[in-house]
Enzyme design. Sequence first.
Site, PDB file in Angstrom:
ATOM      1  N   HIS A  58     -75.536 -71.179  22.567  1.00 11.37           N
ATOM      2  CA  HIS A  58     -75.317 -72.316  21.655  1.00 11.37           C
ATOM      3  C   HIS A  58     -76.438 -73.318  21.846  1.00 11.37           C
ATOM      4  O   HIS A  58     -77.268 -73.177  22.734  1.00 11.37           O
ATOM      5  CB  HIS A  58     -73.922 -72.913  21.836  1.00 11.37           C
ATOM      6  CG  HIS A  58     -73.665 -73.577  23.153  1.00 11.37           C
ATOM      7  ND1 HIS A  58     -73.682 -72.893  24.345  1.00 11.37           N
ATOM      8  CD2 HIS A  58     -73.389 -74.871  23.476  1.00 11.37           C
ATOM      9  CE1 HIS A  58     -73.413 -73.732  25.335  1.00 11.37           C
ATOM     10  NE2 HIS A  58     -73.246 -74.938  24.833  1.00 11.37           N
ATOM     11  N   ASP A  62     -78.796 -78.383  27.531  1.00 13.65           N
ATOM     12  CA  ASP A  62     -78.765 -77.794  28.885  1.00 13.65           C
ATOM     13  C   ASP A  62     -78.706 -76.260  28.832  1.00 13.65           C
ATOM     14  O   ASP A  62     -78.690 -75.598  29.869  1.00 13.65           O
ATOM     15  CB  ASP A  62     -77.620 -78.373  29.734  1.00 13.65           C
ATOM     16  CG  ASP A  62     -76.245 -78.078  29.177  1.00 13.65           C
ATOM     17  OD1 ASP A  62     -76.052 -78.167  27.943  1.00 13.65           O
ATOM     18  OD2 ASP A  62     -75.341 -77.749  29.969  1.00 13.65           O
ATOM     19  N   HIS A  63     -78.730 -75.707  27.627  1.00 16.58           N
ATOM     20  CA  HIS A  63     -78.791 -74.249  27.442  1.00 16.58           C
ATOM     21  C   HIS A  63     -80.080 -73.799  26.757  1.00 16.58           C
ATOM     22  O   HIS A  63     -80.412 -72.622  26.778  1.00 16.58           O
ATOM     23  CB  HIS A  63     -77.588 -73.764  26.626  1.00 16.58           C
ATOM     24  CG  HIS A  63     -76.285 -74.008  27.312  1.00 16.58           C
ATOM     25  ND1 HIS A  63     -75.527 -73.002  27.865  1.00 16.58           N
ATOM     26  CD2 HIS A  63     -75.623 -75.161  27.584  1.00 16.58           C
ATOM     27  CE1 HIS A  63     -74.451 -73.532  28.428  1.00 16.58           C
ATOM     28  NE2 HIS A  63     -74.485 -74.838  28.270  1.00 16.58           N
ATOM     29  N   HIS A 116     -66.261 -74.745  21.333  1.00 15.55           N
ATOM     30  CA  HIS A 116     -67.117 -75.711  22.042  1.00 15.55           C
ATOM     31  C   HIS A 116     -68.161 -76.256  21.067  1.00 15.55           C
ATOM     32  O   HIS A 116     -68.344 -77.459  20.939  1.00 15.55           O
ATOM     33  CB  HIS A 116     -67.757 -74.997  23.227  1.00 15.55           C
ATOM     34  CG  HIS A 116     -68.689 -75.843  24.032  1.00 15.55           C
ATOM     35  ND1 HIS A 116     -68.271 -76.907  24.799  1.00 15.55           N
ATOM     36  CD2 HIS A 116     -70.035 -75.774  24.201  1.00 15.55           C
ATOM     37  CE1 HIS A 116     -69.321 -77.450  25.402  1.00 15.55           C
ATOM     38  NE2 HIS A 116     -70.396 -76.789  25.063  1.00 15.55           N
ATOM     39  N   ASP A 135     -70.456 -71.654  27.195  1.00 17.18           N
ATOM     40  CA  ASP A 135     -69.483 -72.709  27.493  1.00 17.18           C
ATOM     41  C   ASP A 135     -68.168 -72.478  26.755  1.00 17.18           C
ATOM     42  O   ASP A 135     -67.450 -73.421  26.436  1.00 17.18           O
ATOM     43  CB  ASP A 135     -70.043 -74.090  27.098  1.00 17.18           C
ATOM     44  CG  ASP A 135     -71.139 -74.567  28.042  1.00 17.18           C
ATOM     45  OD1 ASP A 135     -71.396 -73.895  29.061  1.00 17.18           O
ATOM     46  OD2 ASP A 135     -71.739 -75.617  27.748  1.00 17.18           O
TER      47      ASP A 135
END
Length: 246
Positions: A58, A62-63, A116, A135
């Site tokens: 996604h 932070d990904h 999410h 997540d």
Amino acid sequence: MASALEIVAVPAFADNYLWLVHDADSGETAVVDPGDAAPVLVEADRRGWRITQILNTHWHPDHTGGNLAVKEATGAAIIGPAGEGGRVPGLAVALNEGDHVSIGSHQAEVWEVPGHTLGHIAYVFGEDRVAFVGDTMFAMGCGRLFEGTPEQMHGSLARLADLPDDTRLYCAHEYTLANAQFAAHAFPANQAIGERLASIVTAREAGRSTVPTTVAEERATNPFLLARDAGHFAALRAEKDSFRSA
Ligand SMILES: [Zn+2]
């Protein structure tokens, strides 16, 4: 026989896991959700692995924050959810439900698991009994509902829980201790949850990771999978949002 995928956790930020996934037969290496490029590049280098693809679950920074730097260093293709195309830096291959990606001869099916975020996907390596779930599901927990509805997330979790018992679920955060404390609060009479909480306390005190988890463990102890229906799920999720352990 094909060699098993080698899967290595690269810790980043306070509690993220970035995953390196290597197939020795083909020499291919994927990185799942490189929120930060530097630690991933250092670890791949140390192992003599060349990253050939970047798989995003996604769009959250932070990904995906390391996407462009990993691509620049390695030439890896950036692959991720079609539904979040405008927000995934450098996205070159946009995936929808039922699409496939391969690391050597290991094949993953793409599942859309909204909740999410709306476009969130999971990579399900069925034969390998491995799934990268970002997540969506955590060990004893699930992601916050930033974009989707409780019904969507409840459905996404139920779908992942339907995978074979021994499927290893690679989530993107070490949230397990806080999740276990909430689970014990929400289901105080559940013995499996109590026992798992104790083993997680021990693991974290020793500095050990609690990820990956398995479908069997989650089915038995994840409070969001124990929810009776979407309404109960929604109530638990709202309670968890403000839960602080003693
Ligand atoms: Zn996220």
